[in-house]
Scaffold this active site. Structure first.
Site, PDB file in Angstrom:
ATOM      1  N   SER A 102       0.816  -1.217   0.000  1.00  0.00           N
ATOM      2  CA  SER A 102       0.000   0.000   0.000  1.00  0.00           C
ATOM      3  C   SER A 102       0.846   1.262   0.000  1.00  0.00           C
ATOM      4  CB  SER A 102      -0.926   0.011   1.225  1.00  0.00           C
ATOM      5  OG  SER A 102      -0.164  -0.026   2.420  1.00  0.00           O
ATOM      6  N   GLU A 137      -4.345   0.517  -7.909  1.00  0.00           N
ATOM      7  CA  GLU A 137      -3.233   1.401  -8.269  1.00  0.00           C
ATOM      8  C   GLU A 137      -2.113   0.541  -8.857  1.00  0.00           C
ATOM      9  OE1 GLU A 137      -3.364   5.043  -5.053  1.00  0.00           O
ATOM     10  OE2 GLU A 137      -2.428   3.172  -4.411  1.00  0.00           O
ATOM     11  N   ASN A 160      -3.528   6.764  -0.603  1.00  0.00           N
ATOM     12  CA  ASN A 160      -3.082   6.927   0.780  1.00  0.00           C
ATOM     13  C   ASN A 160      -2.323   8.223   0.998  1.00  0.00           C
ATOM     14  OD1 ASN A 160      -4.252   4.613   1.759  1.00  0.00           O
ATOM     15  ND2 ASN A 160      -2.444   3.339   1.467  1.00  0.00           N
ATOM     16  N   HIS A 199      -1.806  -2.340  -6.223  1.00  0.00           N
ATOM     17  CA  HIS A 199      -2.380  -2.092  -4.901  1.00  0.00           C
ATOM     18  C   HIS A 199      -3.902  -2.174  -4.939  1.00  0.00           C
ATOM     19  CE1 HIS A 199      -3.314   0.933  -1.461  1.00  0.00           C
ATOM     20  NE2 HIS A 199      -3.351  -0.304  -1.019  1.00  0.00           N
TER      21      HIS A 199
END
Length: 282
Positions: free
Chosen positions: A119, A152, A190, A140
């Site tokens: 991540s 991702e 994130n 991801h």
């Protein structure tokens, strides 16, 4: 549907979810974990979720049987040497991931593409321990995998165009939407989302009520879930680890973890999974 041979390493929540969506797309899946009980739990989870789809009229029993017939579990990497893709989904620890990729590199056929579900860790760094860095890439997924459409895709500094194209095609084949993300801490989601949650926690530390912070973002920004509620859902320890990764990676004070977040984690109040975080759960 094309039947590709795909191995998933790690039978936790993410690995189980990835295995399910890959199976549903018509591929053969080998799930690998050193914990035999965890493998059995993953098999039961996938079977149960597919049966639920049957009950809802979304698929038939034949589809479930087909998926489970293409699903195998193993406890060692030697059993998956002939796969086309390997998707690593072990805990978010660089040393552990490097150890896994080194071991995979020794036994998996040289044409296989190595994928990390990290991540936020560097794909280039993970790839550096293999003899095939050009065949290593990030993919991801988001939790819960069967319900989240986004993936991702992250290229390392040496990832080849051919590998990138094949992984984009795999993403489409399993019914997910791909976005290209830079190989920097946090990637896209994130890097934007976690600092926003961290800032919301600063608001609480400075006197705002958690429910007011959540209401402000739900009503004022049309977010489906408030940032404090989301923090409890994700896990405050996971949130803190991500913030610390951003802070270390960019060396920028804007990514400093909120002291209140640190205090709660140190006190074992991690959110929903411990029954208490910013809110209390039964």
């Amino acid at each position: 549907m094309m039947n590709q041979k795909i191995a998933v390493i790690g039978a936790g929540l993410m690995g189980t979810g990835i295995a399910q969506v890959v199976l549903e797309a018509g591929n053969s899946v080998s799930l690998v974990d050193v914990n035999g009980m965890q493998l059995e739990k993953s098999r039961e989870t996938i079977s149960s979720l597919l049966q639920r789809k049957v009950e809802k009229g979304l698929c038939g029993e034949e589809f479930v049987s087909s998926c489970m017939n293409r699903f195998s579990t193993f406890s060692c990497f030697e059993s998956i040497s002939d796969v086309d893709f390997v998707i690593e989904a072990v805990p978010e620890n660089m040393d552990l991931k490097k150890e896994v990729f080194q071991q995979l590199d020794e036994v998996i056929n040289p044409n296989a593409i190595f994928i990390s579900n990290t991540s936020g860790l560097s794909i280039s760094d993970i790839a550096s321990v293999t003899k095939r860095p050009e065949q290593v890439i990030g993919m991801h997924f988001f939790y819960p995998v069967p319900k989240m459409d986004l993936v991702e895709i992250i290229r390392g500094v040496l990832t080849s165009n051919d590998v990138y194209i094949k992984v984009r095609a795999l993403t489409n084949q399993i019914g997910r939407k791909a976005v290209d993300a830079p190989n920097y801490p946090g990637f896209l989601v994130n890097r934007m989302l976690v600092p926003m949650i961290n800032e919301a926690i600063y608001c609480v530390m400075e006197g705002a009520k958690p429910e007011d912070v959540d209401a402000a973002m739900k009503l004022g920004a049309n977010h489906p879930m408030g940032p404090i509620q989301l923090a409890d859902f994700v896990g405050l320890d996971t949130l803190l680890a991500t913030m610390e990764g951003l802070y270390k990676g960019f060396r920028d004070s804007k990514y400093r973890p909120c002291p209140l977040l640190i205090n709660l984690v140190e006190g074992g109040q991690l959110g929903r999974k411990t029954g208490r975080g910013f809110y209390t759960y039964n």
